[in-house]
Design a protein around this motif. Structure first.
Motif, mmCIF file in Angstrom:
data_model
loop_
_atom_site.group_PDB
_atom_site.id
_atom_site.type_symbol
_atom_site.label_atom_id
_atom_site.label_comp_id
_atom_site.label_asym_id
_atom_site.label_seq_id
_atom_site.Cartn_x
_atom_site.Cartn_y
_atom_site.Cartn_z
ATOM 1 N N SER A 168 0.800 -1.359 0.014
ATOM 2 C CA SER A 168 -0.022 -0.060 -0.072
ATOM 3 C C SER A 168 0.827 1.223 -0.184
ATOM 4 O O SER A 168 0.529 2.125 -0.730
ATOM 5 C CB SER A 168 -1.005 0.013 1.135
ATOM 6 O OG SER A 168 -0.317 -0.045 2.419
ATOM 7 N N ASP A 177 -3.607 3.079 -6.950
ATOM 8 C CA ASP A 177 -4.546 2.139 -6.198
ATOM 9 C C ASP A 177 -4.590 0.793 -6.675
ATOM 10 O O ASP A 177 -3.910 0.511 -7.842
ATOM 11 C CB ASP A 177 -5.675 2.972 -6.126
ATOM 12 C CG ASP A 177 -6.629 3.057 -7.321
ATOM 13 O OD1 ASP A 177 -6.266 2.151 -8.150
ATOM 14 O OD2 ASP A 177 -7.205 4.007 -7.617
ATOM 15 N N ASN A 298 0.859 -12.347 8.113
ATOM 16 C CA ASN A 298 0.218 -11.876 9.199
ATOM 17 C C ASN A 298 1.013 -12.301 10.557
ATOM 18 O O ASN A 298 1.032 -11.978 11.404
ATOM 19 C CB ASN A 298 -1.381 -12.217 9.331
ATOM 20 C CG ASN A 298 -2.134 -11.707 10.544
ATOM 21 O OD1 ASN A 298 -2.204 -12.566 11.632
ATOM 22 N ND2 ASN A 298 -2.503 -10.597 10.540
ATOM 23 N N THR A 307 -1.938 -4.957 1.393
ATOM 24 C CA THR A 307 -3.130 -4.877 1.026
ATOM 25 C C THR A 307 -3.513 -6.085 -0.114
ATOM 26 O O THR A 307 -2.670 -6.476 -0.650
ATOM 27 C CB THR A 307 -3.710 -3.403 0.796
ATOM 28 O OG1 THR A 307 -5.192 -3.362 0.621
ATOM 29 C CG2 THR A 307 -3.184 -3.018 -0.587
ATOM 30 N N THR A 309 -6.650 -7.542 -3.022
ATOM 31 C CA THR A 309 -7.936 -7.484 -3.924
ATOM 32 C C THR A 309 -7.927 -8.851 -4.772
ATOM 33 O O THR A 309 -6.931 -9.469 -4.651
ATOM 34 C CB THR A 309 -7.929 -6.120 -4.791
ATOM 35 O OG1 THR A 309 -9.352 -6.064 -5.418
ATOM 36 C CG2 THR A 309 -6.859 -6.169 -5.962
ATOM 37 N N GLY A 395 -4.788 -2.882 10.161
ATOM 38 C CA GLY A 395 -4.176 -3.255 9.007
ATOM 39 C C GLY A 395 -5.352 -3.500 7.737
ATOM 40 O O GLY A 395 -6.457 -3.330 7.917
ATOM 41 N N ASN A 396 -4.552 -4.267 6.532
ATOM 42 C CA ASN A 396 -5.784 -4.470 5.541
ATOM 43 C C ASN A 396 -6.096 -6.243 5.755
ATOM 44 O O ASN A 396 -6.398 -6.450 4.522
ATOM 45 C CB ASN A 396 -5.061 -4.140 4.359
ATOM 46 C CG ASN A 396 -4.743 -2.603 4.266
ATOM 47 O OD1 ASN A 396 -5.662 -2.052 4.415
ATOM 48 N ND2 ASN A 396 -3.478 -2.311 3.767
ATOM 49 N N TRP A 397 -5.951 -6.824 6.655
ATOM 50 C CA TRP A 397 -6.166 -8.071 6.817
ATOM 51 C C TRP A 397 -7.739 -8.475 6.417
ATOM 52 O O TRP A 397 -7.844 -9.808 6.012
ATOM 53 C CB TRP A 397 -5.767 -8.862 8.197
ATOM 54 C CG TRP A 397 -4.318 -8.471 8.248
ATOM 55 C CD1 TRP A 397 -3.839 -7.642 9.272
ATOM 56 C CD2 TRP A 397 -3.149 -9.071 7.837
ATOM 57 N NE1 TRP A 397 -2.529 -7.395 9.313
ATOM 58 C CE2 TRP A 397 -2.030 -8.196 8.210
ATOM 59 C CE3 TRP A 397 -2.974 -9.852 6.692
ATOM 60 C CZ2 TRP A 397 -0.587 -8.505 7.775
ATOM 61 C CZ3 TRP A 397 -1.813 -9.801 6.148
ATOM 62 C CH2 TRP A 397 -0.514 -9.374 6.805
ATOM 63 N N ASN A 398 -8.430 -7.724 6.872
ATOM 64 C CA ASN A 398 -9.725 -8.196 6.470
ATOM 65 C C ASN A 398 -10.215 -7.964 4.965
ATOM 66 O O ASN A 398 -10.982 -8.705 4.488
ATOM 67 C CB ASN A 398 -10.862 -6.930 6.997
ATOM 68 C CG ASN A 398 -10.899 -7.133 8.799
ATOM 69 O OD1 ASN A 398 -11.193 -8.367 9.053
ATOM 70 N ND2 ASN A 398 -10.920 -6.106 9.523
ATOM 71 N N ALA A 399 -9.446 -7.061 4.477
ATOM 72 C CA ALA A 399 -9.589 -7.033 3.003
ATOM 73 C C ALA A 399 -8.902 -8.272 2.242
ATOM 74 O O ALA A 399 -9.240 -8.688 1.232
ATOM 75 C CB ALA A 399 -8.572 -5.824 2.130
#
Length: 467
Positions: A168, A177, A298, A307, A309, A395-399
Motif C-alpha cells: 500500500s 491504487d 500476518n 493490502t 484485492t 491493517g488490511n487483513w480484513n481485505a
C-alpha cells in the motif's frame, strides 16, 4: 483450503513430471475402465472392519488431525495406517501394477484424470450415492477437476485460489491504487510496474509487479478471455490469439524490469517466509499469489503495509484459478467400503466445522485472526465463515479475507484429461522458453500446441478404445 502455508504447492511441477515418467512404465489397474462402476457395496449403516492404508495424507496440523480423529472413531474396527508425506506417484502406480495398492490415496486434483485413464482408480458414483456423500455441496470447479469422461473419480478437499497482494505504501507513493494492479487494465499494470520499480547501482531493488510465470499463465489467459484446453479436455488451445497475447504481455512485465532472470533472482534472494519478506522490506509492488500466503505474512510481519484485492478479468470481473487436493480409491483397493466411509467423514460439513473450531482456538491462543478455511465444500465454507471468521483487526487483513472468499466463489479450473502432466509440461516449457529468450511467444506456443495435442490424442485414443 486454509490460509496456512502448504509447501506442496511448490512441488506441483516436479510431481507433474513424476506422473509423466511413472505412468509410462506402470501397468493399469483393473477397475477403472469406462464401463466400470465398481462392484463394491457401500452403506452408511454397515459395520466395517479390515485394514485401510491411506497414502499421501498426514496430520501435521489441527485441521487434519481433528478430522482424522473423527474418521478413526467412525471406523473403530478398521486398522488404519497413514503413509504420510506427499503422494509418491511412482510408488503408487508401481503398487497398482503389482496388484497391491493402498486402499485410499490423497492426491492433487490435476492428477485424477491421468490416474482414471490408466485404470488406477475407480469411479466413485456408487460410493457417493450409497454412502450418502453430499456431493451437491462441493464447488463445481473442484468437481470438474475430478470428473473424467462423465464419471466422478475423486472427492475434492481444499480449494487453493489466488488474490492480488500489493504494498500500500508503494502504491500511494506512486499515485496508484489497487485497480492499477488487479489485472483489469493491462496498460495500467504496465504503467504501475514502471512507476513502482526501482533500480540502484544498476541493479533491481524494487520489483514493480511480478506476474508469477510460468505457473500463473492460466490466470492471465483467463483474464484475457481465453483457455488453454477445451472444456471436454480433448483439444489443446495453446496457440490461440488469447493465449499468445497473454504470454506476450506477462513476459513484457519482466522485460521492462531487466528480464525474468533478474526478477527471479531478486525474488529468490528475499526472505519470502520470514520477517524480511518483500512486503515488509518494501521491495515488491504487487503480485498474484495463493491465499494461504496471507496467514504467512500476518504471522511473521503483521505490521507490513500489504493490502489485497481479487484478480480481475479485462471486464473487471473477479476470478481465480482453482487447484487443490482430492480423495481417490484405487481400482484394486481391498477395502473400498472403509475407504468411502473415511472420505465421507473427512469431507463432510460437521468434520470441517470441528476442524475450524480447533483452528480458531489455536489462532485465539496466539492472538492471531482466524481467516477461514477453503474446503471445496461450499456449505462448510459458509458455516465456518459465519461462526468463526471475525474482524481481523488493524491493517488490511480484513481485505485479504474478503478477497479470498470472493476469489473462492469465482474460480475456474482446467478440466480433467488423460494426459494432465504432459499437457502442463508442454505449456510450461513454452513459457520458460519465452522467459529465457529462446523463443518468441507465437513460436513457442505453436510448438507446445503440436506436442500437447499429439499427447492428448494418443491418451484419449487409448481410453476410448476401452469402451
Amino acid at each position: 483450503m486454509s490460509l496456512t502455508f502448504k509447501p506442496s504447492v511448490f512441488r506441483m511441477t516436479c510431481l507433474g513430471a513424476a506422473v509423466a515418467m511413472a505412468v509410462t512404465g506402470c501397468a493399469a489397474g483393473t477397475g477403472g475402465g469406462p464401463e466400470s462402476q465398481g462392484t463394491s457395496s457401500f452403506s452408511p449403516d454397515a459395520e466395517l472392519s479390515g485394514k485401510l492404508s491411506v497414502m499421501g495424507f498426514g496430520t501435521s496440523d489441527e485441521i487434519g488431525q481433528t478430522r482424522y480423529d473423527l474418521a478413526t472413531r467412525k471406523l473403530s474396527n478398521v486398522d488404519i495406517k497413514l503413509i504420510e508425506g506427499q503422494l509418491n506417484i511412482q510408488q503408487f502406480l508401481s503398487a497398482v501394477a503389482t496388484g497391491d495398492p493402498p486402499e485410499l490415496i490423497y492426491a492433487d486434483r490435476n492428477q485424477i484424470g491421468t490416474f482414471a485413464s490408466r485404470g488406477a482408480i475407480m469411479p466413485l458414483d456408487k460410493c457417493i450415492s450409497d454412502e450418502g456423500i453430499g456431493i451437491g455441496n462441493f464447488l463445481d470447479t473442484a468437481l470438474g477437476q475430478v470428473t473424467f469422461d462423465g464419471k466422478i473419480y475423486g472427492v475434492p478437499e481444499f480449494n487453493q485460489v489466488q488474490v492480488v497482494f500489493a504494498d500500500s505504501e508503494l502504491l500511494v507513493g506512486a499515485g496508484l491504487d489497487l485497480s492499477d494492479v488487479d489485472g483489469s487494465d493491462w496498460d495500467r499494470v504496465s504503467a504501475a510496474t514502471k512507476a513502482m520499480m526501482e533500480r540502484k547501482g544498476g541493479e533491481l531493488s524494487v520489483i514493480g509487479h511480478d506476474p508469477k510465470l510460468p505457473e500463473f499463465l492460466p490466470l492471465w489467459v483467463h483474464a484475457n478471455g481465453g483457455a488453454l484446453i477445451s472444456d471436454d479436455g480433448r483439444t489443446a488451445m495453446l496457440n490461440t490469439p488469447e493465449v499468445v497475447e497473454a504470454l506476450t504481455f506477462a513476459a513484457s512485465i519482466y522485460d521492462m524490469q531487466g528480464g525474468f532472470s533478474e526478477v527471479k533472482a531478486f525474488r529468490d534472494s528475499t526472505d519470502f517466509f520470514g520477517e524480511g519478506n518483500q512486503f515488509a522490506t518494501g521491495t515488491l509492488g504487487a503480485m498474484p499469489m495463493e491465499q494461504w500466503y496471507i496467514n504467512v505474512l500476518n504471522d511473521v510481519t503483521p505490521e507490513a503495509p500489504v493490502t489485497f484485492t481479487t484478480v480481475k478479468t479485462k471486464d473487471g470481473e473477479p476470478f481465480s484459478y482453482s487447484n487443490g487436493s482430492a480423495w481417490a480409491i484405487p481400482a484394486d483397493s481391498s477395502n473400498p467400503a472403509a475407504a468411502c466411509r473415511f472420505v465421507k467423514t473427512m469431507t463432510e460439513t460437521e468434520s470441517w466445522m470441528a476442524a475450524a473450531e480447533a483452528r480458531a482456538s489455536e489462532r485465539e491462543k496466539a492472538n492471531k485472526p482466524f481467516t477461514g478455511l477453503f474446503t471445496a465444500n461450499t456449505e462448510a465454507d459458509q458455516k465456518i465463515r459465519g461462526k468463526f471468521v471475525e474482524d481481523a483487526g488493524a491493517g488490511n487483513w480484513n481485505a485479504g479475507i474478503e478477497a479470498s472468499y470472493t476469489a473462492n466463489e469465482n474460480s475456474f479450473a482446467l478440466p480433467a484429461n488423460p494426459a494432465g502432466s504432459e499437457f502442463e509440461t508442454a505449456w510450461q516449457d513454452a513459457v520458460n522458453a519465452v522467459l529465457n529468450g529462446k523463443q518468441e511467444p507465437q513460436e513457442a506456443l505453436d510448438q507446445a500446441q503440436e506436442e500437447a495435442q499429439k499427447t492428448l490424442d494418443e491418451a484419449w485414443e487409448s481410453w476410448d478404445s476401452k469402451e
